[in-house]
Design a protein around this motif. Structure first.
Motif, mmCIF file in Angstrom:
data_model
loop_
_atom_site.group_PDB
_atom_site.id
_atom_site.type_symbol
_atom_site.label_atom_id
_atom_site.label_comp_id
_atom_site.label_asym_id
_atom_site.label_seq_id
_atom_site.Cartn_x
_atom_site.Cartn_y
_atom_site.Cartn_z
ATOM 1 N N SER A 26 16.578 -5.726 -4.005
ATOM 2 C CA SER A 26 15.983 -6.942 -4.568
ATOM 3 C C SER A 26 15.108 -7.654 -3.542
ATOM 4 N N ILE A 27 15.600 -7.755 -2.324
ATOM 5 C CA ILE A 27 14.839 -8.424 -1.263
ATOM 6 C C ILE A 27 13.556 -7.657 -0.967
ATOM 7 N N GLU A 28 13.650 -6.336 -0.847
ATOM 8 C CA GLU A 28 12.454 -5.531 -0.581
ATOM 9 C C GLU A 28 11.433 -5.680 -1.703
ATOM 10 N N ALA A 29 11.901 -5.683 -2.943
ATOM 11 C CA ALA A 29 10.991 -5.837 -4.086
ATOM 12 C C ALA A 29 10.303 -7.202 -4.054
ATOM 13 N N GLN A 30 11.050 -8.247 -3.714
ATOM 14 C CA GLN A 30 10.468 -9.588 -3.649
ATOM 15 C C GLN A 30 9.450 -9.708 -2.522
ATOM 16 N N VAL A 31 9.757 -9.094 -1.374
ATOM 17 C CA VAL A 31 8.824 -9.142 -0.251
ATOM 18 C C VAL A 31 7.548 -8.378 -0.592
ATOM 19 N N SER A 33 6.321 -7.802 -3.537
ATOM 20 C CA SER A 33 5.606 -8.590 -4.538
ATOM 21 C C SER A 33 4.858 -9.752 -3.881
ATOM 22 N N GLY A 34 5.516 -10.413 -2.942
ATOM 23 C CA GLY A 34 4.884 -11.524 -2.227
ATOM 24 C C GLY A 34 3.707 -11.084 -1.388
ATOM 25 N N LEU A 35 3.838 -9.929 -0.731
ATOM 26 C CA LEU A 35 2.734 -9.418 0.071
ATOM 27 C C LEU A 35 1.553 -8.997 -0.811
ATOM 28 N N SER A 36 1.851 -8.452 -1.976
ATOM 29 C CA SER A 36 0.776 -8.094 -2.910
ATOM 30 C C SER A 36 0.030 -9.340 -3.376
ATOM 31 N N ALA A 37 0.776 -10.409 -3.663
ATOM 32 C CA ALA A 37 0.142 -11.672 -4.074
ATOM 33 C C ALA A 37 -0.712 -12.234 -2.939
ATOM 34 N N LEU A 38 -0.204 -12.149 -1.723
ATOM 35 C CA LEU A 38 -0.961 -12.621 -0.561
ATOM 36 C C LEU A 38 -2.261 -11.832 -0.418
ATOM 37 N N GLN A 39 -2.190 -10.533 -0.615
ATOM 38 C CA GLN A 39 -3.381 -9.688 -0.526
ATOM 39 C C GLN A 39 -4.422 -10.083 -1.580
ATOM 40 N N ARG A 40 -3.964 -10.350 -2.792
ATOM 41 C CA ARG A 40 -4.895 -10.740 -3.861
ATOM 42 C C ARG A 40 -5.567 -12.078 -3.580
ATOM 43 N N GLU A 41 -4.893 -12.943 -2.847
ATOM 44 C CA GLU A 41 -5.436 -14.264 -2.538
ATOM 45 C C GLU A 41 -6.471 -14.236 -1.419
ATOM 46 N N THR A 47 -9.023 -13.083 6.868
ATOM 47 C CA THR A 47 -8.120 -12.707 7.941
ATOM 48 C C THR A 47 -6.680 -12.819 7.468
ATOM 49 N N LEU A 48 -5.909 -11.782 7.707
ATOM 50 C CA LEU A 48 -4.489 -11.798 7.404
ATOM 51 C C LEU A 48 -3.749 -12.136 8.692
ATOM 52 N N TYR A 49 -3.042 -13.257 8.683
ATOM 53 C CA TYR A 49 -2.332 -13.710 9.872
ATOM 54 C C TYR A 49 -0.872 -13.253 9.835
ATOM 55 N N ARG A 50 -0.352 -12.912 10.998
ATOM 56 C CA ARG A 50 1.045 -12.494 11.114
ATOM 57 C C ARG A 50 1.981 -13.568 10.556
ATOM 58 N N ALA A 51 1.675 -14.824 10.806
ATOM 59 C CA ALA A 51 2.519 -15.917 10.322
ATOM 60 C C ALA A 51 2.607 -15.925 8.796
ATOM 61 N N GLN A 52 1.528 -15.560 8.116
ATOM 62 C CA GLN A 52 1.547 -15.486 6.650
ATOM 63 C C GLN A 52 2.504 -14.403 6.178
ATOM 64 N N VAL A 53 2.482 -13.260 6.850
ATOM 65 C CA VAL A 53 3.359 -12.153 6.487
ATOM 66 C C VAL A 53 4.820 -12.566 6.691
ATOM 67 N N ILE A 54 5.110 -13.197 7.811
ATOM 68 C CA ILE A 54 6.480 -13.636 8.095
ATOM 69 C C ILE A 54 6.923 -14.688 7.085
ATOM 70 N N GLU A 55 6.038 -15.602 6.742
ATOM 71 C CA GLU A 55 6.382 -16.634 5.754
ATOM 72 C C GLU A 55 6.755 -16.011 4.412
ATOM 73 N N VAL A 56 5.978 -15.044 3.960
ATOM 74 C CA VAL A 56 6.276 -14.364 2.695
ATOM 75 C C VAL A 56 7.597 -13.614 2.792
ATOM 76 N N ALA A 57 7.844 -12.971 3.927
ATOM 77 C CA ALA A 57 9.068 -12.189 4.097
ATOM 78 C C ALA A 57 10.314 -13.069 4.142
ATOM 79 N N LEU A 59 10.833 -15.742 2.265
ATOM 80 C CA LEU A 59 11.039 -16.435 1.001
ATOM 81 C C LEU A 59 12.246 -15.968 0.176
ATOM 82 N N PRO A 60 12.542 -14.684 0.073
ATOM 83 C CA PRO A 60 13.664 -14.274 -0.775
ATOM 84 C C PRO A 60 14.995 -14.844 -0.289
ATOM 85 N N PRO A 61 15.837 -15.266 -1.232
ATOM 86 C CA PRO A 61 17.168 -15.750 -0.844
ATOM 87 C C PRO A 61 17.938 -14.649 -0.113
#
Length: 80
Positions: A26-31, A33-41, A47-57, A59-61
């Motif tokens: 579940s966590i991997e799927a959420q991450v 999904s979040g990274l795919s949304a970040l890519q679309r944005e 520029t893709l920042y490391r901090a953005q990737v960590i922030e998305v990662a 997020l899952p409970p």
């Protein structure tokens, strides 16, 4: 600036997750999904920042920590 054509470019993203009590699948799927949304944005040429990737990662409970991998690749070999 106007863009008349663009080529898709794959950018590998690796992150180590620490989620000892969460459901891994579940966590991997959420991450993912979040990274795919970040890519679309991202705008073309953005520029893709490391901090953005960590922030998305983070997020899952259940995720307690997310960071870049502890190993780095040098000349095709992994090392610590």
């Amino acid at each position: 600036m106007q863009v008349y054509s663009a080529a898709e470019r794959a950018v590998p993203v690796a992150v180590e997750l620490y989620a000892p009590f969460g459901d891994r699948a579940s966590i991997e799927a959420q991450v993912l999904s979040g990274l795919s949304a970040l890519q679309r944005e991202l705008p073309i040429g953005g520029t893709l920042y490391r901090a953005q990737v960590i922030e998305v990662a983070m997020l899952p409970p259940g995720v307690l920590d997310a960071r870049p991998p502890s190993r780095t690749c040098a000349r095709g070999r992994w090392r610590r």
